[in-house]
Design a protein around this motif. Structure first.
Motif, PDB file in Angstrom:
ATOM      1  N   GLY A  92       0.709  -1.357   0.145  1.00 35.91           N
ATOM      2  CA  GLY A  92       0.062  -0.042  -0.052  1.00 35.91           C
ATOM      3  C   GLY A  92       0.793   1.227   0.071  1.00 35.91           C
ATOM      4  N   ALA A  93       0.218   2.428  -0.293  1.00 37.55           N
ATOM      5  CA  ALA A  93       0.934   3.880  -0.139  1.00 37.55           C
ATOM      6  C   ALA A  93       0.201   4.394   0.919  1.00 37.55           C
ATOM      7  N   SER A  94      -1.054   4.380   0.931  1.00 40.48           N
ATOM      8  CA  SER A  94      -1.809   5.161   2.116  1.00 40.48           C
ATOM      9  C   SER A  94      -2.216   3.587   3.044  1.00 40.48           C
ATOM     10  N   VAL A  95      -1.060   3.324   3.893  1.00 37.93           N
ATOM     11  CA  VAL A  95      -1.079   2.475   4.781  1.00 37.93           C
ATOM     12  C   VAL A  95      -1.684   2.656   6.097  1.00 37.93           C
ATOM     13  N   GLU A 148      -2.603   9.852  -1.992  1.00 43.26           N
ATOM     14  CA  GLU A 148      -1.421   9.540  -1.906  1.00 43.26           C
ATOM     15  C   GLU A 148      -0.970   8.568  -2.938  1.00 43.26           C
ATOM     16  N   HIS A 149      -1.964   8.392  -3.886  1.00 40.16           N
ATOM     17  CA  HIS A 149      -1.839   7.600  -5.051  1.00 40.16           C
ATOM     18  C   HIS A 149      -1.387   8.352  -6.201  1.00 40.16           C
ATOM     19  N   ALA A 150      -1.030   9.694  -6.129  1.00 44.52           N
ATOM     20  CA  ALA A 150      -0.813  10.632  -7.240  1.00 44.52           C
ATOM     21  C   ALA A 150      -0.118  11.986  -6.719  1.00 44.52           C
ATOM     22  N   ILE A 153      -9.206  13.909  -2.562  1.00 47.53           N
ATOM     23  CA  ILE A 153      -9.719  12.680  -2.220  1.00 47.53           C
ATOM     24  C   ILE A 153      -9.143  11.584  -3.293  1.00 47.53           C
ATOM     25  N   GLN A 154      -8.719  10.427  -2.711  1.00 50.51           N
ATOM     26  CA  GLN A 154      -7.989   9.422  -2.985  1.00 50.51           C
ATOM     27  C   GLN A 154      -8.556   8.759  -4.088  1.00 50.51           C
ATOM     28  N   GLU A 155      -9.946   8.167  -4.210  1.00 48.70           N
ATOM     29  CA  GLU A 155     -10.430   7.564  -5.281  1.00 48.70           C
ATOM     30  C   GLU A 155     -12.081   7.912  -5.463  1.00 48.70           C
ATOM     31  N   LEU A 199     -16.819   6.599  -3.210  1.00 50.44           N
ATOM     32  CA  LEU A 199     -15.402   7.129  -2.810  1.00 50.44           C
ATOM     33  C   LEU A 199     -14.654   6.539  -1.854  1.00 50.44           C
ATOM     34  N   ASP A 200     -13.424   6.804  -2.133  1.00 50.18           N
ATOM     35  CA  ASP A 200     -12.636   6.147  -1.005  1.00 50.18           C
ATOM     36  C   ASP A 200     -11.741   7.443  -0.387  1.00 50.18           C
ATOM     37  N   LEU A 201     -12.300   8.049   0.555  1.00 49.99           N
ATOM     38  CA  LEU A 201     -11.674   9.393   1.097  1.00 49.99           C
ATOM     39  C   LEU A 201     -10.102   8.973   1.669  1.00 49.99           C
ATOM     40  N   ILE A 211     -19.083   4.403   0.483  1.00 57.29           N
ATOM     41  CA  ILE A 211     -18.237   5.541   0.940  1.00 57.29           C
ATOM     42  C   ILE A 211     -16.967   4.787   1.865  1.00 57.29           C
ATOM     43  N   GLU A 212     -15.747   4.638   1.519  1.00 56.72           N
ATOM     44  CA  GLU A 212     -14.656   4.094   2.387  1.00 56.72           C
ATOM     45  C   GLU A 212     -13.789   5.197   2.928  1.00 56.72           C
ATOM     46  N   ASP A 213     -13.731   4.726   4.176  1.00 59.64           N
ATOM     47  CA  ASP A 213     -12.581   5.738   5.073  1.00 59.64           C
ATOM     48  C   ASP A 213     -12.924   7.134   5.082  1.00 59.64           C
ATOM     49  N   GLY A 253     -15.127   0.464   6.134  1.00 63.10           N
ATOM     50  CA  GLY A 253     -13.927   0.648   6.840  1.00 63.10           C
ATOM     51  C   GLY A 253     -12.688  -0.206   6.160  1.00 63.10           C
ATOM     52  N   ASP A 254     -11.750   0.555   5.872  1.00 67.42           N
ATOM     53  CA  ASP A 254     -10.462  -0.002   5.584  1.00 67.42           C
ATOM     54  C   ASP A 254      -9.511   0.329   6.469  1.00 67.42           C
ATOM     55  N   ASP A 255      -8.793   1.338   6.620  1.00 66.24           N
ATOM     56  CA  ASP A 255      -7.950   1.952   7.535  1.00 66.24           C
ATOM     57  C   ASP A 255      -8.485   1.549   9.005  1.00 66.24           C
ATOM     58  N   ILE A 260     -11.507  -5.928   2.580  1.00 68.50           N
ATOM     59  CA  ILE A 260     -10.677  -6.995   3.131  1.00 68.50           C
ATOM     60  C   ILE A 260      -9.231  -6.957   2.238  1.00 68.50           C
ATOM     61  N   LYS A 261      -8.156  -6.606   2.948  1.00 69.42           N
ATOM     62  CA  LYS A 261      -6.773  -6.851   2.322  1.00 69.42           C
ATOM     63  C   LYS A 261      -5.994  -7.795   2.910  1.00 69.42           C
ATOM     64  N   PRO A 262      -5.842  -8.912   2.203  1.00 69.04           N
ATOM     65  CA  PRO A 262      -5.305 -10.213   3.298  1.00 69.04           C
ATOM     66  C   PRO A 262      -3.780  -9.670   3.643  1.00 69.04           C
ATOM     67  N   HIS A 292      -7.506  -4.958  -3.841  1.00 69.01           N
ATOM     68  CA  HIS A 292      -6.277  -4.923  -4.261  1.00 69.01           C
ATOM     69  C   HIS A 292      -5.573  -3.730  -3.456  1.00 69.01           C
ATOM     70  N   ARG A 293      -4.200  -3.667  -3.527  1.00 66.09           N
ATOM     71  CA  ARG A 293      -3.408  -2.591  -3.066  1.00 66.09           C
ATOM     72  C   ARG A 293      -2.938  -1.504  -4.143  1.00 66.09           C
ATOM     73  N   SER A 294      -2.514  -0.393  -3.825  1.00 66.03           N
ATOM     74  CA  SER A 294      -2.005   0.634  -4.897  1.00 66.03           C
ATOM     75  C   SER A 294      -0.909  -0.019  -5.665  1.00 66.03           C
ATOM     76  N   GLY A 295       0.235  -0.590  -4.804  1.00 68.37           N
ATOM     77  CA  GLY A 295       1.122  -1.152  -5.463  1.00 68.37           C
ATOM     78  C   GLY A 295       0.843  -2.740  -5.751  1.00 68.37           C
ATOM     79  N   ILE A 309     -15.766  -6.631  -5.287  1.00 70.31           N
ATOM     80  CA  ILE A 309     -14.030  -6.681  -5.420  1.00 70.31           C
ATOM     81  C   ILE A 309     -13.748  -5.456  -5.861  1.00 70.31           C
ATOM     82  N   LYS A 310     -12.559  -4.744  -5.109  1.00 69.72           N
ATOM     83  CA  LYS A 310     -12.245  -3.423  -5.654  1.00 69.72           C
ATOM     84  C   LYS A 310     -10.699  -3.531  -6.019  1.00 69.72           C
ATOM     85  N   THR A 311     -10.736  -3.525  -7.243  1.00 72.51           N
ATOM     86  CA  THR A 311      -9.534  -3.751  -7.972  1.00 72.51           C
ATOM     87  C   THR A 311      -9.200  -3.029  -9.499  1.00 72.51           C
TER      88      THR A 311
END
Ligand code: PGA
Ligand code: ZN
Length: 411
Positions: free
Chosen positions: A38-41, A146-148, A155-157, A235-237, A277-279, A304-306, A329-331, A358-361, A379-381
């Protein structure tokens, strides 16, 4: 019985070093997994790599972990994952690196799946007992945070989610088409738009939040009308990245206290009919989340992600506080397949919607598609880009080979 384990350094979609693991069973079956980053860990995630990076992780696993796994005839998934935790001995896999533990864990599961002659999703759904369904894809259309770079949205996404498609293929194509239409709209505007994309393939453009939502809405309306679809906006904020301890910081807008941030999100939800709406708030804002969830949770996924980091202890707290109605869910946030499944089970028991992500990387590994088919509604990918479409195209293949139905979220 594990006969051999191979570890190799590879690169992810950002060109950063990561690890790929192969687990060989004595039957000849092989399982492979490579871990994203990730980048926004989140603050509460497993630490992806040890301090010395991939080289140190490889050495650690070669010296300390491999000897305990090879030839060990007592291993099953749960025992393997327990052993990984014990050997590492830290709360967050900081010695081994969560990317090593998750790679060993999922590679093992895939080797066992191959041994029993099942695709990974089928192995998983037989183990955990949910009816397989093809997850709905959340596509990343416009990207920033954080992705750009600084010139992008704050806002991230900015995402789209086909709500009741006839097939997963139709949904995957719909997101890709919205991405194309958004690219056309941005090019027509020309101002400062270079055609650049962020880490997850979303367009990067110098827009404030509402301008970006307007572009997204126009693009998705075109696709909805042309193909007779119903597509939601999300949105993922990634708001932990904006939170400075007292306000949410915006460059193109006023800074916001928690109350203002909540009002802002509620008004965006009204105006754009947000379905996901995420985070929206910081990773520790369980109470603020529950205010938002009680206002919007009937018709919008509050995810909820983070906030949760795929961690059952944090999810339990969220359930108690009614902080959300959906879990990302991010394994690799939790570091084992068992930990991932425990998070999913806890969500399911409480009627939460699950979103495997997925993750950004990323790498081109498509295992999360199988996890999605076995046990998540969404699935978010991403929408485009090789490491994203490797997962989306796998869903199209599974759909073609089986009679598994696509999920729906008629909300
Ligand atoms: P990350 O971000 O993979 O960079 O952590 C993705 C997300 O916040 O969902
Ligand atoms: Zn997120």
């Amino acid at each position: 019985l594990i006969n051999d384990i191979k570890l190799r350094k590879i690169i992810n979609s950002r060109g950063e070093e990561t690890v790929e693991v192969e687990v060989y069973l004595s039957s000849g079956s092989v399982g492979r997994f490579s871990a994203p980053s990730g980048a926004s860990v989140g603050k509460y995630e497993a630490k992806a790599l040890p301090d010395g990076g991939v080289d140190e992780g490889i050495k650690y696993v070669e010296d300390e972990v491999k000897p305990k796994l090879i030839g060990n005839d007592a291993l099953n998934q749960r025992k393997l994952d327990q052993l990984l935790k014990e050997v590492d001995g830290t709360e967050n896999f900081s010695k081994m690196g969560g990317n090593f533990s998750i790679s060993l864990s999922i590679a093992f599961a895939k080797a066992v799946a191959e041994e029993t002659d099942k695709p990974f999703y089928e192995h998983l759904s037989d183990e955990i007992g949910y009816n397989p369904l093809l997850p709905l894809p959340l596509g990343n259309i416009i990207e920033g945070g954080e992705h750009a770079g600084e010139g992008a949205t704050e806002i991230q996404e900015f995402l789209t989610l086909p709500l009741d498609p006839d097939s997963v293929k139709e949904a995957v194509l719909a997101n890709a088409r919205v991405h194309q239409e958004a690219g056309k709209i941005l090019s027509e505007r020309k101002r400062d738009f270079s055609g650049g994309k962020g880490d997850e393939g979303g367009w990067v453009a110098p827009l404030n939040t509402e301008e970006a939502l307007n572009v997204l809405e126009k693009a998705k309306n075109r696709v909805e009308n042309r193909f007779n679809l119903n597509i939601g906006i999300g949105l993922d904020l990634a708001a932990s990245e904006m939170w400075d301890g007292s306000v949410y910081r915006y460059r193109r807008d006023l800074d916001k206290r928690e109350k203002d941030q909540i009002d802002f999100i509620e008004s965006l939800t009204q105006e754009y009919d947000l379905k996901y709406i995420e985070d929206p708030l910081d990773q520790d804002a369980f109470d603020g989340f529950s205010d938002l969830n009680s206002e919007l949770g009937n018709s919008t996924l509050i995810c909820g992600d983070d906030l949760f980091t795929t961690n059952k202890t944090r999810i339990k707290k969220g359930i108690k506080n009614k902080s959300a109605n959906s879990i990302l869910i991010k394994p690799n946030q939790i570091g084992t397949l068992t930990g991932t499944v425990e998070a999913i089970e806890m969500g399911k028991e409480n009627n939460y919607k699950l979103v495997v992500s997925h993750r950004s990387g990323e790498t081109s590994d498509n295992s999360i598609s199988h996890i999605g088919v076995a046990c998540t509604e969404v699935i978010k990918t991403g929408a485009v880009g090789g490491e994203r479409v490797s997962k989306l195209n796998e869903l199209i293949r599974i759909e073609e080979k089986t009679n598994i139905e696509v999920s729906n979220l008629r909300c």
